[in-house]
Design a protein around this motif. Structure first.
Motif, PDB file in Angstrom:
ATOM      1  N   ILE A   3       0.853  -1.185   0.000  1.00 28.22           N
ATOM      2  CA  ILE A   3       0.000   0.000   0.000  1.00 28.22           C
ATOM      3  C   ILE A   3       0.893   1.241   0.000  1.00 28.22           C
ATOM      4  O   ILE A   3       1.672   1.449   0.919  1.00 28.22           O
ATOM      5  CB  ILE A   3      -0.921   0.015   1.245  1.00 28.22           C
ATOM      6  N   LYS A   4       0.748   2.056  -1.032  1.00 27.18           N
ATOM      7  CA  LYS A   4       1.515   3.299  -1.140  1.00 27.18           C
ATOM      8  C   LYS A   4       0.619   4.529  -1.058  1.00 27.18           C
ATOM      9  O   LYS A   4       1.102   5.649  -0.941  1.00 27.18           O
ATOM     10  CB  LYS A   4       2.309   3.326  -2.452  1.00 27.18           C
ATOM     11  N   SER A   5      -0.712   4.308  -1.146  1.00 28.73           N
ATOM     12  CA  SER A   5      -1.630   5.441  -1.100  1.00 28.73           C
ATOM     13  C   SER A   5      -2.981   4.988  -0.565  1.00 28.73           C
ATOM     14  O   SER A   5      -3.411   3.858  -0.805  1.00 28.73           O
ATOM     15  CB  SER A   5      -1.794   6.060  -2.489  1.00 28.73           C
ATOM     16  N   ALA A   6      -3.628   5.885   0.172  1.00 28.72           N
ATOM     17  CA  ALA A   6      -4.948   5.595   0.743  1.00 28.72           C
ATOM     18  C   ALA A   6      -5.839   6.828   0.618  1.00 28.72           C
ATOM     19  O   ALA A   6      -5.393   7.947   0.850  1.00 28.72           O
ATOM     20  CB  ALA A   6      -4.819   5.175   2.203  1.00 28.72           C
ATOM     21  N   LEU A   7      -7.092   6.575   0.267  1.00 29.83           N
ATOM     22  CA  LEU A   7      -8.081   7.632   0.141  1.00 29.83           C
ATOM     23  C   LEU A   7      -9.193   7.366   1.146  1.00 29.83           C
ATOM     24  O   LEU A   7      -9.728   6.254   1.198  1.00 29.83           O
ATOM     25  CB  LEU A   7      -8.656   7.646  -1.286  1.00 29.83           C
ATOM     26  N   PHE A   8      -9.520   8.371   1.957  1.00 29.73           N
ATOM     27  CA  PHE A   8     -10.590   8.274   2.943  1.00 29.73           C
ATOM     28  C   PHE A   8     -11.820   8.964   2.372  1.00 29.73           C
ATOM     29  O   PHE A   8     -11.723  10.111   1.909  1.00 29.73           O
ATOM     30  CB  PHE A   8     -10.168   8.925   4.259  1.00 29.73           C
ATOM     31  N   ILE A   9     -12.973   8.297   2.416  1.00 31.12           N
ATOM     32  CA  ILE A   9     -14.170   8.808   1.766  1.00 31.12           C
ATOM     33  C   ILE A   9     -15.336   8.878   2.737  1.00 31.12           C
ATOM     34  O   ILE A   9     -15.654   7.899   3.414  1.00 31.12           O
ATOM     35  CB  ILE A   9     -14.570   7.920   0.570  1.00 31.12           C
ATOM     36  N   CYS A  10     -15.992  10.043   2.808  1.00 31.97           N
ATOM     37  CA  CYS A  10     -17.236  10.185   3.557  1.00 31.97           C
ATOM     38  C   CYS A  10     -18.268  10.819   2.631  1.00 31.97           C
ATOM     39  O   CYS A  10     -18.109  10.774   1.411  1.00 31.97           O
ATOM     40  CB  CYS A  10     -17.048  10.957   4.863  1.00 31.97           C
ATOM     41  N   LEU A  11     -19.291  11.403   3.163  1.00 29.89           N
ATOM     42  CA  LEU A  11     -20.367  11.936   2.343  1.00 29.89           C
ATOM     43  C   LEU A  11     -19.999  13.286   1.705  1.00 29.89           C
ATOM     44  O   LEU A  11     -20.043  13.443   0.496  1.00 29.89           O
ATOM     45  CB  LEU A  11     -21.645  12.060   3.168  1.00 29.89           C
ATOM     46  N   GLY A  12     -19.627  14.271   2.516  1.00 31.00           N
ATOM     47  CA  GLY A  12     -19.381  15.610   1.989  1.00 31.00           C
ATOM     48  C   GLY A  12     -17.945  16.071   2.034  1.00 31.00           C
ATOM     49  O   GLY A  12     -17.628  17.159   1.555  1.00 31.00           O
ATOM     50  N   ASN A  13     -17.066  15.277   2.649  1.00 37.05           N
ATOM     51  CA  ASN A  13     -15.645  15.601   2.781  1.00 37.05           C
ATOM     52  C   ASN A  13     -15.408  16.859   3.608  1.00 37.05           C
ATOM     53  O   ASN A  13     -14.504  17.654   3.338  1.00 37.05           O
ATOM     54  CB  ASN A  13     -14.983  15.721   1.404  1.00 37.05           C
ATOM     55  N   ILE A  14     -16.237  17.045   4.665  1.00 35.02           N
ATOM     56  CA  ILE A  14     -16.008  18.187   5.555  1.00 35.02           C
ATOM     57  C   ILE A  14     -15.905  17.775   7.023  1.00 35.02           C
ATOM     58  O   ILE A  14     -15.612  18.615   7.860  1.00 35.02           O
ATOM     59  CB  ILE A  14     -17.093  19.273   5.395  1.00 35.02           C
ATOM     60  N   CYS A  15     -16.137  16.509   7.345  1.00 40.03           N
ATOM     61  CA  CYS A  15     -16.049  16.077   8.750  1.00 40.03           C
ATOM     62  C   CYS A  15     -15.128  14.875   8.905  1.00 40.03           C
ATOM     63  O   CYS A  15     -13.970  15.009   9.265  1.00 40.03           O
ATOM     64  CB  CYS A  15     -17.435  15.748   9.317  1.00 40.03           C
ATOM     65  N   ARG A  16     -15.660  13.689   8.639  1.00 43.96           N
ATOM     66  CA  ARG A  16     -14.945  12.452   8.951  1.00 43.96           C
ATOM     67  C   ARG A  16     -13.723  12.191   8.083  1.00 43.96           C
ATOM     68  O   ARG A  16     -12.636  11.888   8.600  1.00 43.96           O
ATOM     69  CB  ARG A  16     -15.905  11.256   8.852  1.00 43.96           C
ATOM     70  N   SER A  17     -13.869  12.276   6.770  1.00 43.84           N
ATOM     71  CA  SER A  17     -12.729  11.915   5.916  1.00 43.84           C
ATOM     72  C   SER A  17     -11.561  12.898   6.003  1.00 43.84           C
ATOM     73  O   SER A  17     -10.408  12.445   6.028  1.00 43.84           O
ATOM     74  CB  SER A  17     -13.169  11.674   4.474  1.00 43.84           C
ATOM     75  N   PRO A  18     -11.786  14.221   6.084  1.00 44.88           N
ATOM     76  CA  PRO A  18     -10.611  15.080   6.255  1.00 44.88           C
ATOM     77  C   PRO A  18      -9.928  14.856   7.608  1.00 44.88           C
ATOM     78  O   PRO A  18      -8.707  14.967   7.718  1.00 44.88           O
ATOM     79  CB  PRO A  18     -11.153  16.503   6.131  1.00 44.88           C
ATOM     80  N   LEU A  19     -10.726  14.521   8.616  1.00 44.70           N
ATOM     81  CA  LEU A  19     -10.142  14.196   9.918  1.00 44.70           C
ATOM     82  C   LEU A  19      -9.282  12.947   9.810  1.00 44.70           C
ATOM     83  O   LEU A  19      -8.127  12.937  10.258  1.00 44.70           O
ATOM     84  CB  LEU A  19     -11.249  13.993  10.959  1.00 44.70           C
ATOM     85  N   PHE A  82      -5.418   5.321  -6.273  1.00 41.71           N
ATOM     86  CA  PHE A  82      -5.166   4.927  -4.883  1.00 41.71           C
ATOM     87  C   PHE A  82      -5.165   3.414  -4.716  1.00 41.71           C
ATOM     88  O   PHE A  82      -5.960   2.710  -5.335  1.00 41.71           O
ATOM     89  CB  PHE A  82      -6.211   5.567  -3.958  1.00 41.71           C
ATOM     90  N   ASP A  83      -4.268   2.948  -3.855  1.00 40.93           N
ATOM     91  CA  ASP A  83      -4.167   1.515  -3.577  1.00 40.93           C
ATOM     92  C   ASP A  83      -5.271   1.032  -2.647  1.00 40.93           C
ATOM     93  O   ASP A  83      -5.642  -0.133  -2.680  1.00 40.93           O
ATOM     94  CB  ASP A  83      -2.813   1.194  -2.915  1.00 40.93           C
ATOM     95  N   LEU A  84      -5.755   1.923  -1.805  1.00 34.99           N
ATOM     96  CA  LEU A  84      -6.741   1.569  -0.798  1.00 34.99           C
ATOM     97  C   LEU A  84      -7.751   2.705  -0.689  1.00 34.99           C
ATOM     98  O   LEU A  84      -7.365   3.860  -0.550  1.00 34.99           O
ATOM     99  CB  LEU A  84      -6.024   1.360   0.547  1.00 34.99           C
ATOM    100  N   LEU A  85      -9.032   2.379  -0.783  1.00 31.05           N
ATOM    101  CA  LEU A  85     -10.095   3.379  -0.684  1.00 31.05           C
ATOM    102  C   LEU A  85     -10.976   3.003   0.488  1.00 31.05           C
ATOM    103  O   LEU A  85     -11.647   1.959   0.460  1.00 31.05           O
ATOM    104  CB  LEU A  85     -10.903   3.449  -1.989  1.00 31.05           C
ATOM    105  N   LEU A  86     -10.938   3.807   1.539  1.00 30.12           N
ATOM    106  CA  LEU A  86     -11.576   3.484   2.807  1.00 30.12           C
ATOM    107  C   LEU A  86     -12.785   4.379   3.067  1.00 30.12           C
ATOM    108  O   LEU A  86     -12.649   5.584   3.282  1.00 30.12           O
ATOM    109  CB  LEU A  86     -10.562   3.607   3.943  1.00 30.12           C
ATOM    110  N   ALA A  87     -13.951   3.765   3.053  1.00 24.52           N
ATOM    111  CA  ALA A  87     -15.209   4.472   3.283  1.00 24.52           C
ATOM    112  C   ALA A  87     -15.460   4.613   4.776  1.00 24.52           C
ATOM    113  O   ALA A  87     -15.168   3.709   5.554  1.00 24.52           O
ATOM    114  CB  ALA A  87     -16.357   3.705   2.631  1.00 24.52           C
TER     115      ALA A  87
END
Length: 155
Positions: A3-19, A82-87
């Motif tokens: 794994i060299k890259s990971a993307l965190f995904i939430c609904l609006g990208n203003i709370c959980r995923s940027p954190l 991205f190698d890993l996409l985490l919802a």
């Protein structure tokens, strides 16, 4: 696959995923792991906006700076970038699977599940909650990232 890259995904990208992105960036670097991290939302309502002010305060109080963050929406090419996409939750994961049409399903997962930090499986959205929910989100993100680091270190 390493794994060299990971993307965190939430609904609006203003709370959980940027954190989660900020917590991961700090702790992955501290653990000596060179992994690119980013975040986005499945919806486009907040594109270009900063993180929610309540999340910025909760994060800053715990030592994470969300000021530079600007929301962006998930793109079809993110599956190739991205190698890993985490919802953050099951609804986000369902939307991602729908968008990618089965491509890269082995790289899509719930953040807390993949990190071995469950329960809960879904990372609760603090947006409509009291301020304490934002502080609790920081604790949960830290727990998830610690699990992520442990999993990434496994051979």
């Amino acid at each position: 696959m390493p794994i060299k890259s990971a993307l965190f995904i939430c609904l609006g990208n203003i709370c959980r995923s940027p954190l989660a992105e900020a917590v991961a960036r700090k702790h992955l670097a501290g653990a000596g792991l060179d992994i690119e991290v980013a975040s986005c939302g499945t919806g486009g309502w907040h594109v270009g906006e900063q993180a929610d002010p309540r999340m910025r305060v909760a994060a800053l109080n715990a030592g994470y700076d969300l000021e530079p963050h600007r929301a962006r929406q998930l793109h079809a090419d993110d599956i190739d970038r991205f190698d890993l996409l985490l919802a953050m939750d099951s609804n986000n994961l369902r939307d991602m699977r729908r968008m990618f049409g089965g491509k890269g399903d082995d790289r899509l997962a719930l953040f807390l599940d993949w990190a071995g930090a469950a329960p809960p499986r879904d990372f609760p959205d603090p947006y409509y909650e009291e301020l304490t929910a934002f502080t609790q989100s920081v604790v949960l993100a830290e727990r998830g990232v610690q699990g992520l680091i442990q999993r990434l270190r496994q051979p």
